[in-house]
Scaffold this motif. Sequence first.
Motif, PDB file in Angstrom:
ATOM      1  N   GLN A  48      -3.659   0.958  -3.002  1.00  0.00           N
ATOM      2  CA  GLN A  48      -3.554  -0.434  -2.584  1.00  0.00           C
ATOM      3  C   GLN A  48      -3.247  -1.277  -3.802  1.00  0.00           C
ATOM      4  OE1 GLN A  48      -3.809  -1.846   0.582  1.00  0.00           O
ATOM      5  NE2 GLN A  48      -3.139  -3.717  -0.464  1.00  0.00           N
ATOM      6  N   THR A  73     -12.745   7.579  -9.812  1.00  0.00           N
ATOM      7  CA  THR A  73     -11.421   6.961  -9.818  1.00  0.00           C
ATOM      8  C   THR A  73     -11.154   6.374 -11.196  1.00  0.00           C
ATOM      9  OG1 THR A  73     -12.239   4.812  -9.037  1.00  0.00           O
ATOM     10  CG2 THR A  73     -11.536   6.395  -7.358  1.00  0.00           C
ATOM     11  N   ILE A 128      -7.632   9.817  -8.647  1.00  0.00           N
ATOM     12  CA  ILE A 128      -8.872  10.003  -7.912  1.00  0.00           C
ATOM     13  C   ILE A 128      -9.222  11.479  -7.943  1.00  0.00           C
ATOM     14  CG2 ILE A 128      -7.682  10.230  -5.683  1.00  0.00           C
ATOM     15  CD1 ILE A 128     -10.076   8.656  -4.465  1.00  0.00           C
ATOM     16  N   VAL A 144      -3.618  10.196   0.224  1.00  0.00           N
ATOM     17  CA  VAL A 144      -4.187   9.318  -0.793  1.00  0.00           C
ATOM     18  C   VAL A 144      -3.427   8.001  -0.750  1.00  0.00           C
ATOM     19  CG1 VAL A 144      -4.395   8.959  -3.291  1.00  0.00           C
ATOM     20  CG2 VAL A 144      -5.028  11.159  -2.292  1.00  0.00           C
ATOM     21  N   TYR A 145      -4.162   6.919  -0.936  1.00  0.00           N
ATOM     22  CA  TYR A 145      -3.571   5.587  -0.870  1.00  0.00           C
ATOM     23  C   TYR A 145      -3.696   4.871  -2.214  1.00  0.00           C
ATOM     24  CZ  TYR A 145      -4.319   6.568   4.067  1.00  0.00           C
ATOM     25  OH  TYR A 145      -4.322   7.158   5.307  1.00  0.00           O
ATOM     26  N   SER A 197      -7.693   5.398  -3.146  1.00  0.00           N
ATOM     27  CA  SER A 197      -8.655   5.991  -2.221  1.00  0.00           C
ATOM     28  C   SER A 197      -8.018   7.203  -1.577  1.00  0.00           C
ATOM     29  CB  SER A 197      -9.077   4.971  -1.152  1.00  0.00           C
ATOM     30  OG  SER A 197      -7.956   4.559  -0.389  1.00  0.00           O
ATOM     31  N   ARG A 198      -8.836   7.995  -0.922  1.00  0.00           N
ATOM     32  CA  ARG A 198      -8.293   9.169  -0.258  1.00  0.00           C
ATOM     33  C   ARG A 198      -8.998   9.418   1.059  1.00  0.00           C
ATOM     34  NH1 ARG A 198      -8.411  13.954  -4.201  1.00  0.00           N
ATOM     35  NH2 ARG A 198      -7.415  15.003  -2.426  1.00  0.00           N
ATOM     36  N   ASP A 199      -8.263  10.018   1.974  1.00  0.00           N
ATOM     37  CA  ASP A 199      -8.787  10.438   3.262  1.00  0.00           C
ATOM     38  C   ASP A 199      -8.390  11.902   3.411  1.00  0.00           C
ATOM     39  OD1 ASP A 199      -9.393  10.987   5.894  1.00  0.00           O
ATOM     40  OD2 ASP A 199      -8.680   9.064   6.641  1.00  0.00           O
ATOM     41  N   GLY A 225     -13.166  12.508  -4.433  1.00  0.00           N
ATOM     42  CA  GLY A 225     -13.108  11.063  -4.324  1.00  0.00           C
ATOM     43  C   GLY A 225     -14.228  10.337  -5.047  1.00  0.00           C
ATOM     44  N   ARG A 231       0.841  -1.185   0.000  1.00  0.00           N
ATOM     45  CA  ARG A 231       0.000   0.000   0.000  1.00  0.00           C
ATOM     46  C   ARG A 231       0.876   1.235   0.000  1.00  0.00           C
ATOM     47  NH1 ARG A 231      -4.453   2.221   4.343  1.00  0.00           N
ATOM     48  NH2 ARG A 231      -2.557   2.724   5.522  1.00  0.00           N
ATOM     49  N   THR A 262      -6.264  -0.315  -6.186  1.00  0.00           N
ATOM     50  CA  THR A 262      -7.383   0.508  -5.751  1.00  0.00           C
ATOM     51  C   THR A 262      -6.851   1.801  -5.158  1.00  0.00           C
ATOM     52  OG1 THR A 262      -8.697  -1.467  -5.227  1.00  0.00           O
ATOM     53  CG2 THR A 262      -9.432   0.638  -4.296  1.00  0.00           C
TER      54      THR A 262
END
Length: 127
Positions: free
Chosen positions: A81, A57, A50, A78-79, A70-72, A54, A18, A68
């Motif tokens: 995976q 994608t 992304i 942002v990640y 994703s973001r927080d 969000g 990740r 995959t």
Amino acid sequence: VQLQASGGGLVQAGGSLRLSCAASERTFGNYAVGWFRQPPGKEREFVSAISWRGGFTYQTDSVKGRFTISRDNAKNTVYLQMNSLKPEDTAVYYCAAGYIRGSGMTYYLLSQNYDYWGQGTQVTVSS
């Protein structure tokens, strides 16, 4: 905006990693984020992106179903995976942020649409 990419390493084929892209500013939430990679001896290529909220994608065909994004935004991170890694995924991975508001993949895969870039993190997948 300063970006810090991390999470790379050496992994066997079929393994997972990740990646994280951490930003220095809270305004990070206003930016779309993309991941690009540069394999040894090759040009940099788009991997995934992304949208700023969000809601959208995008992935290049070679990683669909395996990677995959994703973001927080609360964590300014942002990640990416990455599962079922293959030797051909070996590359330096870069994250980038850009003020992109379009909803089509065309806007996100162009590196010139990104204003800020992280330093890169090495991903090596052994066979």
